[in-house]
Design a protein around this motif. Sequence first.
Motif, PDB file in Angstrom:
ATOM      1  N   MET B  22       0.821  -1.211   0.000  1.00 14.51           N
ATOM      2  CA  MET B  22       0.000   0.000   0.000  1.00 14.51           C
ATOM      3  C   MET B  22       0.853   1.259   0.000  1.00 14.51           C
ATOM      4  SD  MET B  22      -2.801  -0.760   2.908  1.00 14.51           S
ATOM      5  CE  MET B  22      -4.076  -2.001   2.783  1.00 14.51           C
ATOM      6  N   ALA B  23       1.963   1.228   0.731  1.00 14.94           N
ATOM      7  CA  ALA B  23       2.678   2.467   1.018  1.00 14.94           C
ATOM      8  C   ALA B  23       3.824   2.759   0.056  1.00 14.94           C
ATOM      9  CB  ALA B  23       3.210   2.430   2.444  1.00 14.94           C
ATOM     10  N   VAL B  44      -5.411   2.807  -5.947  1.00 14.17           N
ATOM     11  CA  VAL B  44      -5.433   1.403  -5.531  1.00 14.17           C
ATOM     12  C   VAL B  44      -6.816   0.804  -5.799  1.00 14.17           C
ATOM     13  CG1 VAL B  44      -5.261  -0.159  -3.560  1.00 14.17           C
ATOM     14  CG2 VAL B  44      -3.670   1.757  -3.766  1.00 14.17           C
ATOM     15  N   MET B  45      -7.846   1.594  -5.476  1.00 12.69           N
ATOM     16  CA  MET B  45      -9.225   1.127  -5.663  1.00 12.69           C
ATOM     17  C   MET B  45      -9.498   0.800  -7.129  1.00 12.69           C
ATOM     18  SD  MET B  45     -12.392   2.780  -6.579  1.00 12.69           S
ATOM     19  CE  MET B  45     -12.224   4.495  -6.146  1.00 12.69           C
ATOM     20  N   TYR B  46      -9.020   1.653  -8.041  1.00  7.74           N
ATOM     21  CA  TYR B  46      -9.234   1.387  -9.464  1.00  7.74           C
ATOM     22  C   TYR B  46      -8.512   0.117  -9.913  1.00  7.74           C
ATOM     23  CZ  TYR B  46     -12.036   5.393 -10.708  1.00  7.74           C
ATOM     24  OH  TYR B  46     -13.086   6.252 -10.826  1.00  7.74           O
ATOM     25  N   THR B 203      -1.992   0.525  -8.556  1.00  4.93           N
ATOM     26  CA  THR B 203      -2.984  -0.355  -9.178  1.00  4.93           C
ATOM     27  C   THR B 203      -2.619  -1.821  -8.992  1.00  4.93           C
ATOM     28  OG1 THR B 203      -1.842   0.066 -11.252  1.00  4.93           O
ATOM     29  CG2 THR B 203      -3.888   1.265 -10.886  1.00  4.93           C
ATOM     30  N   ALA B 204      -1.319  -2.117  -9.028  1.00  4.50           N
ATOM     31  CA  ALA B 204      -0.903  -3.502  -8.779  1.00  4.50           C
ATOM     32  C   ALA B 204      -1.337  -3.913  -7.376  1.00  4.50           C
ATOM     33  CB  ALA B 204       0.605  -3.638  -8.939  1.00  4.50           C
ATOM     34  N   THR B 205      -1.151  -3.006  -6.409  1.00  5.23           N
ATOM     35  CA  THR B 205      -1.600  -3.281  -5.052  1.00  5.23           C
ATOM     36  C   THR B 205      -3.102  -3.556  -5.055  1.00  5.23           C
ATOM     37  OG1 THR B 205       0.072  -1.782  -4.211  1.00  5.23           O
ATOM     38  CG2 THR B 205      -1.708  -2.353  -2.723  1.00  5.23           C
ATOM     39  N   GLY B 206      -3.836  -2.760  -5.833  1.00 10.33           N
ATOM     40  CA  GLY B 206      -5.280  -2.948  -5.918  1.00 10.33           C
ATOM     41  C   GLY B 206      -5.627  -4.338  -6.432  1.00 10.33           C
ATOM     42  N   ALA B 207      -4.906  -4.802  -7.454  1.00 11.72           N
ATOM     43  CA  ALA B 207      -5.170  -6.134  -7.990  1.00 11.72           C
ATOM     44  C   ALA B 207      -4.997  -7.189  -6.901  1.00 11.72           C
ATOM     45  CB  ALA B 207      -4.239  -6.412  -9.166  1.00 11.72           C
ATOM     46  N   ILE B 208      -3.978  -6.986  -6.052  1.00  9.86           N
ATOM     47  CA  ILE B 208      -3.748  -7.945  -4.966  1.00  9.86           C
ATOM     48  C   ILE B 208      -4.838  -7.810  -3.894  1.00  9.86           C
ATOM     49  CG2 ILE B 208      -2.139  -8.632  -3.169  1.00  9.86           C
ATOM     50  CD1 ILE B 208       0.081  -7.576  -5.114  1.00  9.86           C
ATOM     51  N   LEU B 224      -5.289   4.871   2.211  1.00  2.00           N
ATOM     52  CA  LEU B 224      -4.494   6.101   2.153  1.00  2.00           C
ATOM     53  C   LEU B 224      -3.968   6.464   3.536  1.00  2.00           C
ATOM     54  CD1 LEU B 224      -3.695   8.626   0.375  1.00  2.00           C
ATOM     55  CD2 LEU B 224      -5.693   9.721   1.376  1.00  2.00           C
ATOM     56  N   VAL B 225      -4.858   6.435   4.533  1.00  2.00           N
ATOM     57  CA  VAL B 225      -4.437   6.853   5.870  1.00  2.00           C
ATOM     58  C   VAL B 225      -3.381   5.900   6.413  1.00  2.00           C
ATOM     59  CG1 VAL B 225      -5.186   7.303   8.203  1.00  2.00           C
ATOM     60  CG2 VAL B 225      -6.638   7.931   6.320  1.00  2.00           C
ATOM     61  N   LYS B 226      -3.569   4.603   6.149  1.00  2.00           N
ATOM     62  CA  LYS B 226      -2.557   3.655   6.627  1.00  2.00           C
ATOM     63  C   LYS B 226      -1.229   3.904   5.931  1.00  2.00           C
ATOM     64  CE  LYS B 226      -5.417   0.398   8.693  1.00  2.00           C
ATOM     65  NZ  LYS B 226      -6.256  -0.763   8.670  1.00  2.00           N
ATOM     66  N   ALA B 227      -1.305   4.189   4.625  1.00  2.00           N
ATOM     67  CA  ALA B 227      -0.068   4.451   3.892  1.00  2.00           C
ATOM     68  C   ALA B 227       0.619   5.710   4.431  1.00  2.00           C
ATOM     69  CB  ALA B 227      -0.364   4.600   2.398  1.00  2.00           C
ATOM     70  N   PHE B 228      -0.170   6.726   4.772  1.00  2.00           N
ATOM     71  CA  PHE B 228       0.384   7.925   5.415  1.00  2.00           C
ATOM     72  C   PHE B 228       1.155   7.548   6.661  1.00  2.00           C
ATOM     73  CE2 PHE B 228      -2.997  11.231   4.077  1.00  2.00           C
ATOM     74  CZ  PHE B 228      -2.268  11.492   2.949  1.00  2.00           C
ATOM     75  N   ALA B 229       0.443   6.819   7.529  1.00  2.00           N
ATOM     76  CA  ALA B 229       1.041   6.456   8.813  1.00  2.00           C
ATOM     77  C   ALA B 229       2.343   5.717   8.578  1.00  2.00           C
ATOM     78  CB  ALA B 229       0.070   5.606   9.621  1.00  2.00           C
TER      79      ALA B 229
END
Lengths: 244, 294, 319
Positions: B22-23, B44-46, B203-208, B224-229
Amino acid sequence: MLKIRGVSKRYGGVAAISDLSFDLARGEVLGVIGPNGAGKTTLLNLITGYNAPNEGSILLEGRELRGLAPYEICRLGVARTFQVVRPFAEMTVNDNVMTGALFASDKWISAQDAALRAERALDMVGLLHKRQALGSDLTIGEKKKLELARALATKAKLLLLDEVMSGLTGSEIDAVMDAIERVADSGVTILMIEHLVGVILALADRVLVLNFGRELFQGTPEEVIAHPDVIESYLGQPLERLQT
Amino acid sequence: MASLIFQIVVDSLLLGGVYTLMAVGLSLAFGVTRIINFAHGDIVMYGAYAAFFAFVSLNIDPLLSLLFVAILGAIGGYLLFKLTLDRILDAPGINQVLLTFGLGLVLQNVAVILWTGDERSTTPSYAFDSWFLSDDIVVAKGRLIAFGLAVAFVVLLLAWLRWSELGRATRAVSQNRAAASLMGINVRAMYALSFGLSSSFGTATGAIMSFLLPITPFMGFPILVKAFAIIILGGLDSIVGTVIGAFLLATAETTIAYVVPQGIGWAEGVAFFLLVIVLIVRPTGILGTVGRDA
Amino acid sequence: MIAVRGWIIILGSLVVALVAPHFLPPGFSDWLTRLSTLILVAASWNMMANAGLISLGHSGFWGLGAYSAALLANAFHIPFWLSIVPAMLLGAFFGACLAYITGRLRGLFFAIATLATSEALRVVALMVPKLTGGAEGVFVFDQIRPDRITMTSFSLCLAVATVATSYFLSRSRYQYALRAMRDSESAVQMLGVNPARFRIGVTALSGAIASCAGVITAWFTGYIDPGSAFDLKITISAQIAPLFGGLYTVTGPVVGSIAILALSELTRLYFNYSGGVGLLVYGCILVFGVLMMPSGLVGLWKRRRKPVVTDAAVPARAK
């Protein structure tokens, strides 16, 4: 007025300033020269509280400046310009200078007085005709003048100038030199970092040469340009070429 | 007790892999452009939707479609950068925050309109499979795959940054724009490239994620928030720091979920609390060099 | 002279706020109540933005205000106008703490910290049901809720007071320091300005005002839960309204609030089947606003009237 005693500043293991001591008398103009990385800007940052020294003391009229924040030091009567100019881009020239006048002392200053002070400062640096322009719309030379005016509006007793001449054209340099001379004549003590030897010769009462964060030499401008060590380590080339 | 600890370790490791994915894209783009992309979660969602439709209508496994989804993401991210951010690079930082925030809103709500808020997910067989290491220690196969891919991606990215011509240019820009530009590197082109690469990771992350999480238009924000953190924990411009941050967050969440009463609810907040604490206590993150006055 | 005109406008608006709701149809006065809350968050957000502080946490203030008002009202049966006081104090205190603990953080990192804090508050509201009712939310006792007309007048008055506050702030000496801080907190220090003091002050003020909006909503709807009180949409509209109307200006947030409320009503009329369209429009406003219209509707209007914009309130990139 200003006493620097045994000041050192290290970044990681690298010493930017080591064991530096010098005095600055009231009304004096001290030029500081030295090659890039000699610690000139660091010295200003230490005096104005942007960085804290690792050792030593910095006394302004007997008062320790170490540990004070930049805005507190400003209120004690120290003003500075920045090597990379930082005018407030979204404010007019006049508002820029007003900000300097309004907050620089512990005493309450009325808006009218501040406006008057701003006007005088702008007049002194020759920027009065641009007072309604935005800070971002100025030429580099005008931005330098604006920084100078802003610093003057704080009614500083001690003015620290960080390469005000760099990036200016010949005629602009003359104009700013005139302005600095007027400021010095009004009794303000000045410490100026400067690359242009010509400017130092014309304005400074005394010169401090720094190299690798240490004092290399102190003396009158004439002594400095004649000193073999200075020519060797800093100038490194015949003076005639530098002066032009 | 021992098996509980072991299970926490296993779960933390696997979740850490997911979080790294994600990050890492967000961190890469920030490292180069110094812009935080608030639309990253929606990218990621897309990716997840793309993998979902490939799975449902073309019957392509998400692990296979991942490649195409990543390429589409790279193109999309590059275009997005050229059309929007490229025009306001010199503007104050507030504009970039607002712009990417707005882009995220647009992306999210286009998805709401196109696909409604219904939950979907891809259902390859490994999504439901688990291995039992012992009687009470479980390894979810889907997460193990994600973990493996995360490791592979990070290694590839680090290798690319280290040894390829473009990768080195990218690092140069990230370390000192002015100097890089003096060396003849086209800084703006590197920005666009890193943004494309970052979206491709997204997007690859999204596929997973498509076989790990329910796919909805709203899945982006928590990601997004987790990736921020994570990147703030790890130090923003450091890929290795990002990996460490991901595993720290995963460990903290997993531990709280298992140990604290009602822990699963609280675990949702761990990212926020950690974020605030790190920003206050150590603003440069664990391995970071970026001063926080950007 | 201008100050006198300002006072006349303020007093006139207050009279209108007190009288108008008596003569308006219920639907319209509900609309005005919602407009007022929007103006509160938009103007308070704009105050912080003016000092260079981007808040993504205004829903946090809103939620604090809503919860403190609802819980105190239910516990002590205090009337709605009195519940404003503790809510504002709490909002101001929280804002001051936020500004204090985020200390050196600038721009982006401040924004992320505010976002995280407000989300953390939402999790707390959800996870401490003993205090907040958890996911089930809180109902405000019906007997103590004011009637619709009082509610509308009251919220309009708060909106007028807020705009007046930002008007006086923008004309005060502090505006020099705040605007300069937006540019460079580091350079402004050398002019004797203590950025920490201003940043704490402006965040506390902004927090107090934004929490008022939460109070109004709690009384107006009679029910709150963590999802609605700490809704990210609040933060989104708080930033869109000033951006649309005119960033860093006094009238911008008001114009922007009216515009986006009208827009959201229109999208609801034409696309009532989907919640996505409204937010999509918001997103488009953000994107196009930043790219094409940096000085907002107010800026467009000004530019139409006078060709040269020398107003310092216009962002640098407008040139």
